[in-house]
Design a protein around this motif. Sequence first.
Motif, PDB file in Angstrom:
ATOM      1  N   THR A 159       2.934   8.930  -3.592  1.00 42.05           N
ATOM      2  CA  THR A 159       2.309   8.513  -2.780  1.00 42.05           C
ATOM      3  C   THR A 159       0.752   9.202  -2.730  1.00 42.05           C
ATOM      4  N   ASP A 184       4.254  -2.836 -10.084  1.00 45.45           N
ATOM      5  CA  ASP A 184       3.481  -2.034  -8.331  1.00 45.45           C
ATOM      6  C   ASP A 184       2.131  -1.510  -8.705  1.00 45.45           C
ATOM      7  N   LEU A 185       1.567  -0.590  -9.923  1.00 41.04           N
ATOM      8  CA  LEU A 185       0.749   0.227 -10.142  1.00 41.04           C
ATOM      9  C   LEU A 185      -0.735  -0.829 -10.384  1.00 41.04           C
ATOM     10  N   ARG A 187      -0.748  -4.185  -8.670  1.00 36.86           N
ATOM     11  CA  ARG A 187      -0.691  -4.332  -7.604  1.00 36.86           C
ATOM     12  C   ARG A 187      -1.070  -3.730  -6.392  1.00 36.86           C
ATOM     13  N   SER A 188      -1.025  -2.178  -6.532  1.00 40.48           N
ATOM     14  CA  SER A 188      -1.180  -1.569  -5.629  1.00 40.48           C
ATOM     15  C   SER A 188      -3.315  -1.091  -5.071  1.00 40.48           C
ATOM     16  N   GLU A 189      -3.368  -0.334  -4.468  1.00 41.09           N
ATOM     17  CA  GLU A 189      -4.851   0.400  -3.842  1.00 41.09           C
ATOM     18  C   GLU A 189      -5.016   1.335  -4.944  1.00 41.09           C
ATOM     19  N   ARG A 192      -2.541   3.230  -6.296  1.00 42.35           N
ATOM     20  CA  ARG A 192      -1.095   4.577  -5.601  1.00 42.35           C
ATOM     21  C   ARG A 192       0.053   4.085  -5.344  1.00 42.35           C
ATOM     22  N   LEU A 193       0.910   4.352  -5.559  1.00 42.63           N
ATOM     23  CA  LEU A 193       2.659   3.770  -5.373  1.00 42.63           C
ATOM     24  C   LEU A 193       2.241   4.212  -3.867  1.00 42.63           C
ATOM     25  N   THR A 195       1.449   1.310  -1.956  1.00 42.72           N
ATOM     26  CA  THR A 195       0.169   0.629  -1.424  1.00 42.72           C
ATOM     27  C   THR A 195       0.276  -0.844  -2.229  1.00 42.72           C
ATOM     28  N   THR A 196       0.216  -1.544  -1.095  1.00 41.12           N
ATOM     29  CA  THR A 196       0.009  -2.842  -1.834  1.00 41.12           C
ATOM     30  C   THR A 196      -1.623  -3.232  -1.566  1.00 41.12           C
TER      31      THR A 196
END
Length: 343
Positions: A159, A184-185, A187-189, A192-193, A195-196
């Motif tokens: 994180t 996951d990555l 769709r992250s900011e 950063r794992l 986050t969405t």
Amino acid sequence: SQVQDVFAHKVKAAKNMAFVFDIDGVLVHGDRLIPQGQKTLDMLNGNNQLGIKIPHIFLTNGSGKPELARTEQLSKILKNHIDTDQFIQSHTPMRALAEYYETVLVVGGEGYRCRDVAEEYGFKNIIVPNDIVAWDPSIAPYRVFTDEERASSRPRDFTQVNIDAILVFSDSRDYATDMQIIMDLLRSEQGRLGTTAKDPVSQRIPIYFSQGDLLCPTEHPIPRMSQGAFRIGLEAMYKALTGVELERVVYGKPELATYKYADEVIASWMESLHGEERVPENIYMIGDNPASDIVGGNMYGWNTCLVRTGVFQGGDNDEENPANFGVFPNVWEAVTAACRKQL
Ligand code: G3P
Ligand code: MG
């Protein structure tokens, strides 16, 4: 004398041609030699009437090992020295990305070998999916993680890490885990794992694939799915989950960037062989896969030769992507036909 003139002319012609070899299905099957492969390389390496080296490079969609490890292995099988300077595998041109991305997720391959590849390419901070699973096993709910895998992974608090790019180097050994982590990555900011991102596009990190082959021939009677199939799966999932198309970059044959890279390698190999840094006029690509070797070579203006020792199982020529120089039973027949034409 006339004999000397003919000889000089042939030497000049030999320096004005080069061969580009596909590996799997042309020279070897996995670790098994295709017998005509050794004879062909013996000839090009100087065992010919002119006694000179005829330039050749290797262009494979294979992956998963550092270049030196793979060329050493191939040199043994083919009983001819293969230099890393005449060798391009699918992820070789991705070395250039080390200049742009510091922290990368590297996906695919056996064990941690792709981590070694990325280290060799100069990436500073390399993460593989197992590092993430070791940090938080709940990220991959169906994954059975062995003690050995845990011991060799490098977990940390992800994180607190921004991953700059995703690099798929080789075939995924665990689609469920790798796809989950990649999704996951994406769709992250900014990688950063935990986050969405609100906007899936502006904060998305880039993803690169080392090659796009849908299928790969193996010991199994029906070809097995390869990186292209994995990518299409990811694209469909991404579209379904976000509503937008996934932009991505693909390397390997038949992508244009890979052929441009091959030209650079041919020119510098010519320099080390004959002291002239240039691309010879007559390039011959020898391949077994019409959908990668032949279509790419045709588009790039090379002479293309299709051999019958690999993927191609058809009739006179491939219907969709016919080889423009012809179809040959094996690599020796293709190379000697090209030499007869040029020399
Ligand atoms: O499909 C991956 C790889 O096995 C293909 O290798 O040498 O035929 O491009 P190559
Ligand atoms: Mg092949």
